[in-house]
Design a protein around this motif. Structure first.
Motif, short mmCIF file in Angstrom:
data_model
loop_
_atom_site.label_atom_id
_atom_site.label_comp_id
_atom_site.label_asym_id
_atom_site.label_seq_id
_atom_site.Cartn_x
_atom_site.Cartn_y
_atom_site.Cartn_z
N GLY A 218 13.55 -10.13 -9.17
CA GLY A 218 12.61 -9.83 -8.11
C GLY A 218 11.23 -10.43 -8.30
O GLY A 218 10.47 -10.60 -7.35
N ALA B 174 16.76 -12.63 -4.30
CA ALA B 174 15.81 -13.13 -5.29
C ALA B 174 16.46 -14.23 -6.11
O ALA B 174 17.61 -14.11 -6.54
N MET C 116 10.01 -13.06 -6.06
CA MET C 116 9.50 -12.71 -4.73
C MET C 116 8.29 -11.78 -4.82
O MET C 116 7.90 -11.17 -3.84
#
Length: 108
Positions: free
Chosen positions: A35, A30, A38
């Protein structure tokens, strides 16, 4: 310039991705270790395969009792009222994941 601990974490995440690719596994880090870049929770650092979410933690010292000794393959650890966790060498985990990942791909 990022802090030393941030740079250390970034190197560790890249090491995990590189090692996964060595086993011909899809692995993506990432951007910024977040995160959300993504479409996942912010704690997700790496995605293995299509959907295995990984958080990478790199510490100066890991408690010795958590590290599997030379006589075992996996160490299972558990705190009171916590779920058990498996601690194993990364390559061992990647081999097991690769075998499982390939099995499911063939069944599709």
């Amino acid at each position: 310039m990022p802090s030393k601990s941030k740079a250390k974490g970034n190197r560790f995440e890249r090491q995990i991705v590189d090692r996964a690719k060595h086993f011909d596994l899809k692995a993506k880090r990432a951007w910024g270790s977040d995160g959300r870049a993504m479409g996942h929770h912010e704690e997700v650092d790496i995605v293995l395969g299509d959907n295995l979410k990984v958080q990478a933690k790199c510490r100066k010292k890991i408690a010795q009792w958590m590290i599997p000794n030379e006589n075992v393959d996996i160490q299972i650890v558990k705190g009171d009222r916590e779920v058990p966790l498996a601690v194993m060498p990364l390559d061992f985990f990647l081999i097991m994941y690769k075998l499982t990942d390939d099995k499911y791909k063939k069944e599709e």
